[in-house]
Design a protein around this motif. Structure first.
Motif, PDB file in Angstrom:
ATOM      1  N   ALA A 149      14.230  10.499 -42.240  1.00  0.00           N
ATOM      2  CA  ALA A 149      14.708  12.079 -42.887  1.00  0.00           C
ATOM      3  C   ALA A 149      15.277  12.919 -41.854  1.00  0.00           C
ATOM      4  N   GLY A 150      16.024  13.802 -42.153  1.00  0.00           N
ATOM      5  CA  GLY A 150      16.964  14.433 -41.195  1.00  0.00           C
ATOM      6  C   GLY A 150      16.169  15.719 -40.598  1.00  0.00           C
ATOM      7  N   ALA A 151      14.959  15.915 -40.937  1.00  0.00           N
ATOM      8  CA  ALA A 151      14.164  17.233 -40.711  1.00  0.00           C
ATOM      9  C   ALA A 151      12.911  16.883 -40.099  1.00  0.00           C
ATOM     10  N   ASP A 152      12.147  17.489 -39.399  1.00  0.00           N
ATOM     11  CA  ASP A 152      10.955  17.190 -38.897  1.00  0.00           C
ATOM     12  C   ASP A 152      10.008  17.342 -40.219  1.00  0.00           C
ATOM     13  N   ASP A 153       9.024  16.635 -40.348  1.00  0.00           N
ATOM     14  CA  ASP A 153       8.189  16.577 -41.438  1.00  0.00           C
ATOM     15  C   ASP A 153       7.421  17.727 -41.694  1.00  0.00           C
ATOM     16  N   LEU A 154       6.798  18.206 -40.646  1.00  0.00           N
ATOM     17  CA  LEU A 154       6.138  19.425 -40.715  1.00  0.00           C
ATOM     18  C   LEU A 154       6.917  20.925 -41.165  1.00  0.00           C
ATOM     19  N   LEU A 155       8.290  20.862 -40.665  1.00  0.00           N
ATOM     20  CA  LEU A 155       9.145  21.921 -41.105  1.00  0.00           C
ATOM     21  C   LEU A 155       9.530  21.420 -42.345  1.00  0.00           C
ATOM     22  N   ALA A 156       9.751  20.287 -42.612  1.00  0.00           N
ATOM     23  CA  ALA A 156      10.277  20.074 -44.168  1.00  0.00           C
ATOM     24  C   ALA A 156       9.140  20.549 -45.109  1.00  0.00           C
ATOM     25  N   ARG A 157       7.949  20.227 -45.004  1.00  0.00           N
ATOM     26  CA  ARG A 157       6.787  20.846 -45.735  1.00  0.00           C
ATOM     27  C   ARG A 157       6.485  22.088 -45.666  1.00  0.00           C
ATOM     28  N   GLN A 158       6.712  22.858 -44.831  1.00  0.00           N
ATOM     29  CA  GLN A 158       6.551  24.326 -44.562  1.00  0.00           C
ATOM     30  C   GLN A 158       7.532  24.900 -45.560  1.00  0.00           C
ATOM     31  N   ARG A 159       8.980  24.441 -45.509  1.00  0.00           N
ATOM     32  CA  ARG A 159      10.044  24.815 -46.480  1.00  0.00           C
ATOM     33  C   ARG A 159      10.107  24.425 -47.841  1.00  0.00           C
ATOM     34  N   MET A 160       9.110  23.583 -48.197  1.00  0.00           N
ATOM     35  CA  MET A 160       9.211  22.786 -49.577  1.00  0.00           C
ATOM     36  C   MET A 160       9.097  23.879 -50.802  1.00  0.00           C
ATOM     37  N   GLY A 161      10.118  23.718 -51.529  1.00  0.00           N
ATOM     38  CA  GLY A 161      10.204  24.419 -52.722  1.00  0.00           C
ATOM     39  C   GLY A 161      10.921  25.629 -52.678  1.00  0.00           C
ATOM     40  N   LYS A 162      11.356  26.243 -51.359  1.00  0.00           N
ATOM     41  CA  LYS A 162      12.126  27.319 -51.304  1.00  0.00           C
ATOM     42  C   LYS A 162      13.525  27.046 -51.948  1.00  0.00           C
ATOM     43  N   MET A 163      14.056  27.823 -52.549  1.00  0.00           N
ATOM     44  CA  MET A 163      15.409  27.524 -53.326  1.00  0.00           C
ATOM     45  C   MET A 163      16.485  28.741 -52.904  1.00  0.00           C
ATOM     46  N   LYS A 164      18.024  28.315 -52.895  1.00  0.00           N
ATOM     47  CA  LYS A 164      18.984  29.213 -52.868  1.00  0.00           C
ATOM     48  C   LYS A 164      20.023  29.147 -54.143  1.00  0.00           C
ATOM     49  N   LEU A 165      20.611  30.017 -54.245  1.00  0.00           N
ATOM     50  CA  LEU A 165      21.641  29.896 -55.319  1.00  0.00           C
ATOM     51  C   LEU A 165      22.766  30.616 -54.993  1.00  0.00           C
ATOM     52  N   LYS A 166      23.887  29.737 -54.971  1.00  0.00           N
ATOM     53  CA  LYS A 166      25.190  30.061 -54.332  1.00  0.00           C
ATOM     54  C   LYS A 166      26.075  30.211 -55.549  1.00  0.00           C
ATOM     55  N   ASP A 167      26.841  31.301 -55.628  1.00  0.00           N
ATOM     56  CA  ASP A 167      27.877  31.667 -56.683  1.00  0.00           C
ATOM     57  C   ASP A 167      29.168  31.117 -56.020  1.00  0.00           C
ATOM     58  N   LEU A 168      30.024  29.819 -56.473  1.00  0.00           N
ATOM     59  CA  LEU A 168      31.105  29.536 -55.949  1.00  0.00           C
ATOM     60  C   LEU A 168      32.222  29.683 -56.584  1.00  0.00           C
ATOM     61  N   GLY A 169      32.094  31.110 -57.443  1.00  0.00           N
ATOM     62  CA  GLY A 169      33.279  31.696 -58.071  1.00  0.00           C
ATOM     63  C   GLY A 169      33.412  31.088 -59.309  1.00  0.00           C
ATOM     64  N   HIS A 170      34.405  31.825 -60.268  1.00  0.00           N
ATOM     65  CA  HIS A 170      34.416  31.365 -61.835  1.00  0.00           C
ATOM     66  C   HIS A 170      35.945  31.796 -62.375  1.00  0.00           C
ATOM     67  N   THR A 171      36.257  31.192 -63.296  1.00  0.00           N
ATOM     68  CA  THR A 171      37.391  31.551 -64.146  1.00  0.00           C
ATOM     69  C   THR A 171      36.759  31.766 -65.199  1.00  0.00           C
ATOM     70  N   ASP A 172      36.894  30.942 -66.435  1.00  0.00           N
ATOM     71  CA  ASP A 172      36.265  30.975 -67.606  1.00  0.00           C
ATOM     72  C   ASP A 172      34.744  30.519 -67.600  1.00  0.00           C
ATOM     73  N   THR A 173      34.448  29.746 -66.411  1.00  0.00           N
ATOM     74  CA  THR A 173      32.954  29.379 -66.181  1.00  0.00           C
ATOM     75  C   THR A 173      32.780  29.616 -64.862  1.00  0.00           C
ATOM     76  N   ARG A 174      31.437  30.122 -64.717  1.00  0.00           N
ATOM     77  CA  ARG A 174      30.915  30.407 -63.139  1.00  0.00           C
ATOM     78  C   ARG A 174      30.290  29.188 -62.583  1.00  0.00           C
TER      79      ARG A 174
END
Length: 260
Positions: A149-174
């Motif tokens: 795994a790329g991250a420490d297990d304890l840190l990974a489990r503390q952050r588990m379930g957190k989400m982000k949404l990025k808007d990458l731009g749009h034309t006729d679809t977003r």
């Protein structure tokens, strides 16, 4: 006679190359995977309805970027209903299934996967008329499912379930990108401190809705990379509250909402 001998030598020298090229297109596992996903052996068409963009050789076998592009829109007579993503030579070859909707505008998808051995990678899109359309590439990578795994297990489990949404731009679809914090353990990794096997623990279901209407649903297994990332589209005219409901293999449930 000398010319014939030289020609035969040249052909024999090419045989390993020809054999390798053939192995890139074929897989001993594919017939079993095909019959499991599509009982009754329906025709699978290799055409330009769907395209798979992938690296020839992965920089990191545990984080292989894949981009799926389709050449029909979701308001066409035969839109994309379902997309299957497959890595033939993975321990769990069926990476996942994406159920698409009219709210996508276009059913393009991007994500990152683990590739455990040199393998054909396939995307199969089912259109509303029931036809199956396939694109495949050969990806050179190994050890992705057992990579630490790329991250420490304890840190990974503390952050588990957190989400982000990025808007990458749009034309006729977003174009939107959902990022989910989750170690997505495959069950084939070893804890670098204890040297014990880490039990599998991965995101199994992602349901994305807009004002209660379906946008995209994902169901999958251990082959999605840690901290799953899904890029998808929403019709640009759609507005409201976008919600992501996530479940993992341990039964945990996470939810996040954004105004778009």
């Amino acid at each position: 006679m000398k010319k014939i001998a030289l020609l035969l030598s040249a052909v024999l020298a090419l045989l390993p190359m020809l054999s390798f090229a053939q192995s890139e297109q074929e897989s001993m596992n594919w017939p079993l995977i095909r019959d499991s996903l599509f009982p009754g052996s329906p025709e699978i068409i290799e055409d330009d309805v769907v395209t798979l963009i992938s690296p020839v050789r992965a920089l990191d076998a545990a984080l292989v970027p894949l981009e799926i592009k389709v050449n029909v829109r979701q308001d066409d007579p035969n839109p994309i209903e379902t997309i299957h993503l497959i890595v033939d030579n993975n321990p769990s070859p069926i990476v996942g299934t994406f159920d698409m909707s009219p709210n996508n505008g276009v059913a393009n998808i991007s994500t990152r996967v683990r590739v455990n051995a040199y393998s054909p990678v396939r995307v199969i899109a089912k259109t509303a008329d029931g036809k199956l359309h396939m694109a495949s590439n050969f990806v050179k990578a190994s050890g992705g499912c057992s990579a630490p795994a790329g991250a420490d297990d304890l840190l990974a489990r503390q952050r588990m379930g957190k989400m982000k949404l990025k808007d990458l731009g749009h034309t006729d679809t977003r174009m939107l990108q959902l990022l989910i914090s989750h170690p997505n353990y495959s069950g084939l990794q070893i804890d670098q401190v204890t040297r014990h096997w880490i039990p599998s623990d991965y995101v199994s279901d992602v349901q994305i809705t807009l004002e209660g209407e379906p946008v995209m649903q994902f169901n999958g297994g251990i082959s999605i990379s840690e901290n799953p990332t899904f890029t998808f589209h929403v019709d640009a005219e759609k507005r409201g509250k976008l919600k992501a409901d996530v479940k993992d293999s341990a039964g945990r449930e996470f939810s996040s909402e954004w105004d778009i």
